[in-house]
Each structure stands twice: as C-alpha cells, then as structure tokens.
Design a protein around this motif. Structure first.
Motif, short mmCIF file in Angstrom:
data_model
loop_
_atom_site.label_atom_id
_atom_site.label_comp_id
_atom_site.label_asym_id
_atom_site.label_seq_id
_atom_site.Cartn_x
_atom_site.Cartn_y
_atom_site.Cartn_z
N THR A 92 0.81 -1.20 0.00
CA THR A 92 -0.05 -0.16 -0.09
C THR A 92 0.72 1.33 0.05
OG1 THR A 92 -1.83 -1.08 1.20
CG2 THR A 92 -1.64 1.24 1.26
N GLU A 124 -7.88 -5.40 4.86
CA GLU A 124 -8.45 -4.04 4.33
C GLU A 124 -8.34 -3.16 5.42
OE1 GLU A 124 -12.63 -5.24 3.55
OE2 GLU A 124 -12.25 -6.35 1.64
N ALA A 127 -4.73 -1.88 4.96
CA ALA A 127 -4.47 -1.27 3.75
C ALA A 127 -5.02 0.31 3.86
CB ALA A 127 -5.27 -1.84 2.53
N LYS A 128 -6.06 0.25 4.71
CA LYS A 128 -6.67 1.71 4.90
C LYS A 128 -6.00 2.66 5.58
CE LYS A 128 -10.81 3.94 7.07
NZ LYS A 128 -10.19 4.70 7.99
N SER A 131 -2.83 3.69 3.76
CA SER A 131 -2.87 4.62 2.69
C SER A 131 -3.30 5.77 3.40
CB SER A 131 -4.34 4.31 2.00
OG SER A 131 -4.28 3.01 1.43
N GLU A 132 -3.67 6.05 4.51
CA GLU A 132 -3.78 7.36 5.38
C GLU A 132 -2.49 7.88 5.77
OE1 GLU A 132 -8.49 6.73 7.24
OE2 GLU A 132 -6.76 6.00 8.33
N ILE A 139 -7.34 3.69 -1.62
CA ILE A 139 -6.98 2.48 -0.70
C ILE A 139 -6.92 1.26 -1.67
CG2 ILE A 139 -7.94 0.73 0.96
CD1 ILE A 139 -9.49 3.40 2.12
#
Length: 229
Positions: A92, A124, A127-128, A131-132, A139
């Motif tokens: 990511t 998930e 990954a979120k 990403s942040e 994402i």
C-alpha cells in the motif's frame, strides 16, 4: 494533520463509524479543528463545524499527486504468520492498486471461508490505515484468494511479470519490461517458490514474463517489497 477516507455529500464530509470514534474519542477533536479528508480520489481541507451531531465542512480542495502513473497489481502467494499483513501494509505504501492473494502448489497456508472473511477484513483495515499514513488518494483493493491455475482475466494487466528464482542474475529484465503508462502485475511466489510447471503455465497460458530480482534468493515478503519499490 489527521487524514481520513470519507464520503463527500455536497459540502459535507461523512466519516465511517470507526473514524468518527477515532476523531472524537482518540484524537479528542474540538469544534473548529481542521482535518484532511479523501473522497473520490480527491483531497480536501475540512473543518469540524459541530460535534453533536458531528458535522464536517469542506473548506477547499488541496491539489496533490501521490499516486503512481502506472496501475500496479501485486499477486502475493499465501504465506505463514504475519507476512501477509506486512506485505499488504508495504505494498500500500509503495503504491499498489490491487493486492491479489494467490494459492499455489507449494502454499502451506489454507483459509476456510470463515477465516478468509476475517482475514480480508483485517487486510482491508491495514490497507486503509497504510493509505492514510502514506497520504495516498486511494485504498488498494484486497482481492480474495485466487488459484494460480485459474486467474480471472480481469485481474491481469498490460504487462504481467513473475519473479522466478531460476532467473537469478541481473534485474534488467524486471525494469526493461515496465513501460511508462502501462498497467503492470508482478507475481511473487510462496516460501517454497514456484514449481517449474507453474511458471511454464503462467508464461504459456497467461503470457507472464519471467524476471529476476537479483543474484540472491529473497524471502517472499522481501521479494514483494523489492519488486514494488
């Protein structure tokens, strides 16, 4: 400034329940605090207008370009322990748009339906958060487990590469196969590597190209990070 992925409705930002809890009870946000929100792959500067109910207003859009020019998919074979967690996080951060979990002949790990559902929810979330943290605008999609013998055509890219230890040597083959603007997939095998039959099938059936990741044999999680970087 804290960043969240959200939905934008007119000039209001709508956060998910988990992010609302984080904003109010972990960050202890106050009226007038500013946050960043990503909605529809765009970044916005926002202000908290009210706490009860929570109302977040968009101030303005922030021009930014943090995504790769190429659409990159990582195929990563099921691995033991927390290796998948690690690879999802790092893939990511490095800009992958899709992460496809791969079942191969030498995979030791197997997930039943209940375990897979739980694992995908965990991946998930990882990954979120990654990403942040890395200030991405999207994402990555975390795909379910795909059998190497039956890869859906929609998961393939313009250029499809498989890292194969018997190609050990110069990494020129990896870089020379990546053309700017083309979508690209890179496939990383399990701890025991791909069988020769699997690699032959990938090249003949799916038009994968064998590439080298250098002169040394890398751990599966190291290979994923190296190839993407």
């Amino acid at each position: 400034m804290q960043r969240y992925f959200a939905n934008k409705v007119n000039k209001n930002i709508i956060l998910g329940d988990g992010d609302v809890h984080h904003l109010l009870h972990v960050m202890r946000a106050k009226r007038g605090d500013e946050i960043e929100a990503v909605a529809d792959n765009k970044l916005y500067a926002c202000i908290i207008d009210s706490l009860t109910p929570l109302v977040i207003k968009v101030n303005y859009e922030i021009p930014t370009d943090s995504e790769l020019n190429e659409d990159v998919t990582l195929f990563f074979a099921l691995a033991k322990g927390e290796k998948i967690d690690f690879v999802v996080q790092k893939a990511t951060e490095l800009g992958a748009n899709k992460i496809v979990l791969l079942k191969t002949e030498r995979c030791v790990v197997k997930f039943d339906d209940k375990t897979l559902k739980h694992k995908l929810e965990r991946f998930e979330k990882i990954a979120k958060e990654a990403s942040e943290q890395s200030h991405r605008l999207k994402i990555p999609e975390i795909m379910g487990v795909v059998d190497l013998k039956n890869i859906p055509s929609e998961l393939l890219s313009d250029i499809n590469l498989v890292a194969y230890e018997k190609e050990a040597g110069s990494t020129d083959s990896l870089f020379s196969n990546v053309n700017k603007g083309k979508s690209v997939s890179i496939m990383i095998g399990p701890e025991g590597g791909f069988s020769e039959e699997e690699v032959n099938s990938l090249t003949s059936k799916y038009n994968f190209r064998r590439v080298s990741l250098g002169k040394r044999i890398l751990r599966t999680e190291t290979a994923a990070v190296y190839a993407l970087s």
